[in-house]
Design an enzyme around this catalytic site. Structure first.
Site, mmCIF file in Angstrom:
data_model
loop_
_atom_site.group_PDB
_atom_site.id
_atom_site.type_symbol
_atom_site.label_atom_id
_atom_site.label_comp_id
_atom_site.label_asym_id
_atom_site.label_seq_id
_atom_site.Cartn_x
_atom_site.Cartn_y
_atom_site.Cartn_z
ATOM 1 N N HIS A 1 0.289 13.533 0.168
ATOM 2 C CA HIS A 1 -0.365 12.246 0.405
ATOM 3 C C HIS A 1 -0.931 12.147 1.829
ATOM 4 O O HIS A 1 -2.135 12.339 2.026
ATOM 5 C CB HIS A 1 0.607 11.100 0.128
ATOM 6 C CG HIS A 1 -0.044 9.759 0.037
ATOM 7 N ND1 HIS A 1 -0.514 9.081 1.139
ATOM 8 C CD2 HIS A 1 -0.312 8.965 -1.028
ATOM 9 C CE1 HIS A 1 -1.042 7.932 0.749
ATOM 10 N NE2 HIS A 1 -0.929 7.836 -0.562
ATOM 11 N N SER B 1 0.819 -1.206 0.000
ATOM 12 C CA SER B 1 0.000 0.000 0.000
ATOM 13 C C SER B 1 0.856 1.261 0.000
ATOM 14 O O SER B 1 1.872 1.343 0.705
ATOM 15 C CB SER B 1 -0.917 0.007 1.228
ATOM 16 O OG SER B 1 -1.569 1.254 1.353
ATOM 17 N N CYS B 2 0.409 2.265 -0.754
ATOM 18 C CA CYS B 2 1.074 3.570 -0.711
ATOM 19 C C CYS B 2 0.857 4.242 0.631
ATOM 20 O O CYS B 2 1.482 5.269 0.917
ATOM 21 C CB CYS B 2 0.561 4.476 -1.829
ATOM 22 S SG CYS B 2 -1.213 4.851 -1.737
ATOM 23 N N SER B 3 -0.023 3.698 1.451
ATOM 24 C CA SER B 3 -0.316 4.269 2.770
ATOM 25 C C SER B 3 0.390 3.532 3.907
ATOM 26 O O SER B 3 0.122 3.802 5.079
ATOM 27 C CB SER B 3 -1.832 4.258 3.018
ATOM 28 O OG SER B 3 -2.503 5.049 2.071
ATOM 29 N N SER B 4 1.280 2.610 3.587
ATOM 30 C CA SER B 4 2.055 1.938 4.626
ATOM 31 C C SER B 4 3.159 2.864 5.133
ATOM 32 O O SER B 4 3.742 3.634 4.371
ATOM 33 C CB SER B 4 2.686 0.657 4.074
ATOM 34 O OG SER B 4 1.702 -0.284 3.728
#
Length: 476
Positions: free
Chosen positions: A379, A255-258
Site C-alpha cells: 500500500h 481513509s486507508c491512507s491514514s
C-alpha cells in the site's frame, strides 16, 4: 426451450442483476455508437456535478454520516469535492475515444475502446466519493457502470444516483448507463454482478476483493492499508506533527491512507512528541492505553462504537482519564510488538495511532518493513526527512508501491494538487498486496486498446551481437 429452462433455474436475485446488466449493455452500445470525445466528457461532467453542486454535496455528506455512522460531515464535504475535482483535472485532456496514439517508427496505431459494463463494489467508508469517482472514470471511457453499495451505503448511493440521472436528463444521456443493485443489497446480488460484468472494480473489504478475483471476471482490487510513517532526526518536527495530525484526523480516519503507526528516531523522540502534543496527539499512559486496547480490539475485529468516531466519543466510550482531553484530536498508544498477537500493529480505522521508536533510520526502516509484512504490504509508507535518499532507499527495499515524503499521508497517497499522483480512492498494492495493479486506480484502467500493426523495416539482430558481452564473460 433451453433458454426458458436456464432462466427458470435462476434465483430472483440473479434475475434482478441480469436485467440490470442487459439494460446497461443496451445503453452502453448506444453511448459508444459513433461517439466522440465530447459525448464521453459531457456525461462524465454531468455525473461529477451531480455531487459537486454544493447543496447536494452537503446533503449527501450528512446522509452518509447519518446512515453509516462513520466519519464526519465537514470532512466528507471536503473529500467529495476535492476527490471529484481532482479526477476531473486528471481526465480533462485525456483522449479516450478513437485513435489515441499513432507511432510511425513502430507502425502501430492505438485505438481506445470501452470495456463495456463495469461492476463497482464500493465501501461504507466512502459511500459517495468512491462511487462518484468510479462513475466519472467509467463514463470518460465510454462504459456503463453498475454500483454495488454496502448495506449501510444504500441510501446515500440511491440519492446520488437520482442526482446523476437528473443531470443526465438535462443532456439527453440514458439513465441506464449508471445503475445500482437495488435494496436490499445482498452477497448473492453482488456475486452475480461479479460474474456477469465485463470488469470489476472492488474497493473495501478484502473478502470482497478475494471474491472478485475468484469470480471469473477480470477484476481490479485493492489491498489493505496499514500506513506507517517514519519521523527521522532531520525532519522539520513541527511541520511533521501538523501534517500527521491533519491526515490522521481527516474524516475520523476512515481513509486507508491514514497513519496507523508512527516510528520516531530516538534522537528526536521527546522533541517530536512535544510537537505532536501541540498538534493534538495524546500519548496515553499505560493504564489508559490498556483500557483503549481492550475496548478497541474485540475478538477478530474492531469495536464499531469506536471506529471512525469523533475523539470525544472515543474518550467517553472507553472511559479514558485525560488531563487535557478537551484539546485532544487523536490518541497515541505505545506499540508492544508486531504481528497477530499485537493488534495495535494493524489497521485501526479510528483516531488511534501506535507509536514505535527506533535507534536510527535503519532501525526505523526495519520496523516499518515488519509492520508492512504483517499488514498493508504494497500500500504505502511515509517519511518526514530532509534526506531524499532515505525515501529512495525505502522504495528500493521495502514491500510498498508508494513512499510519501514530507506530506500529510491521507491527502497525498490518493492524489493531491501539489503532487503528481492520479486522484483516486482506490490504491493498487501490486503483487505484495495480491493486486493486479500497483498504481492508483484511474480512468486508464477502464479502456481496451486495439492496436493496428503494420510492417516496418526488418530489425533482427545477429546472435553474435546479442551474446558478445556474455560470451566474453562466461564463454560459449
Amino acid at each position: 426451450m433451453a433458454l426458458a429452462l436456464q432462466t427458470s433455474d435462476l434465483s430472483e436475485d440473479e434475475m434482478i442483476v441480469d436485467t440490470l446488466i442487459e439494460r446497461a449493455r443496451i445503453a452502453q452500445r448506444a453511448f459508444e455508437h459513433r461517439a466522440d470525445q465530447a459525448r464521453y466528457d459531457r456525461a462524465a461532467l454531468a455525473a461529477a456535478w451531480a455531487l459537486m453542486e454544493p447543496s447536494r454535496n452537503e446533503e449527501l455528506s450528512k446522509l452518509a454520516v447519518a446512515t453509516t455512522g462513520l466519519g464526519n460531515v465537514r470532512d466528507k464535504i471536503t473529500k467529495n469535492h476535492r476527490k471529484t475535482l481532482g479526477v476531473l483535472r486528471d481526465i480533462k485532456n485525456s483522449k479516450t475515444v478513437g485513435i489515441i496514439k499513432d507511432d510511425s517508427a513502430t507502425g502501430i496505431t492505438e485505438i481506445a475502446r470501452p470495456i463495456g459494463v463495469v461492476g463497482a463494489v464500493v465501501p461504507s467508508t466512502n459511500p459517495v466519493a468512491t462511487p462518484t469517482n468510479n462513475v466519472v472514470n467509467a463514463l470518460k471511457c465510454g462504459n456503463a457502470i453498475i454500483l454495488s453499495p454496502s448495506p449501510k451505503g444504500v441510501e446515500a448511493c440511491m440519492k446520488l444516483l437520482g442526482y446523476i440521472h437528473a443531470e443526465f436528463d438535462k443532456i439527453g444521456v440514458a439513465n441506464d448507463l449508471v445503475q445500482m443493485i437495488p435494496a436490499p443489497v445482498s452477497k448473492a446480488k453482488a456475486q452475480r454482478l461479479m460474474e456477469k460484468a465485463d470488469l470489476l472494480v472492488v474497493t473495501g473489504s478484502q473478502n470482497n476483493v478475494h471474491r472478485a478475483y475468484s469470480s471469473g471476471t477480470p477484476a481490479i482490487g485493492v489491498g489493505a492499508g496499514n500506513v506507517t510513517v517514519i519521523v527521522d532526526e532531520t525532519a522539520d518536527l513541527a511541520a511533521a506533527a501538523d501534517k500527521i495530525s491533519a491526515s490522521k484526523t481527516f474524516d475520523n480516519s476512515t481513509s486507508c491512507s491514514s497513519e496507523n503507526a508512527l516510528i520516531v528516531v530516538d534522537a528526536v523522540r521527546d522533541a517530536f512528541m512535544a510537537e505532536l502534543h501541540r498538534a493534538g496527539g495524546r500519548l496515553l499512559d499505560k493504564p489508559n492505553a490498556a483500557k483503549l486496547k481492550s475496548a478497541l480490539f474485540q475478538g477478530d475485529g474492531l469495536n464499531r462504537r469506536i471506529i471512525a468516531q469523533d475523539v470525544d466519543k472515543v474518550i467517553a466510550e472507553v472511559g479514558l482519564d485525560l488531563a487535557d482531553a478537551e484539546t485532544a484530536k487523536f490518541l497515541v498508544i505505545e506499540g508492544s510488538g508486531i504481528g497477530p498477537d499485537y493488534p495495535e500493529s494493524g489497521e485501526k480505522l479510528s483516531l488511534v495511532a501506535t507509536l514505535y521508536h527506533a535507534r536510527d533510520f535503519d532501525g526505523a526502516k526495519r520496523i516499518a518493513s515488519e509492520l508492512l509484512t504483517h499488514q498493508g504490504a504494497g500500500h504505502s509508507v511515509g517519511i518526514h526527512t530532509s534526506i531524499d535518499e532515505r525515501a529512495v532507499s525505502m522504495g528500493a527495499e521495502m514491500p510498498t508501491c508508494r513512499v510519501i515524503v514530507n506530506q500529510a499521508h491521507c491527502f497525498a497517497t490518493g492524489g493531491s494538487f501539489d503532487n503528481g499522483m492520479p486522484f483516486s480512492l482506490s490504491m493498487g498494492c501490486g503483487s505484495w498486496g495480491g493486486n493486479s495493479i500497483d498504481e492508483n486506480f484511474n480512468h486508464k484502467h477502464l479502456m481496451n486498446i486495439t492496436r493496428i500493426v503494420r510492417p516496418i523495416p526488418i530489425d533482427e539482430p545477429a546472435v553474435d551481437e546479442i551474446f558478445a558481452d556474455y560470451w566474453q564473460e562466461a564463454g560459449k
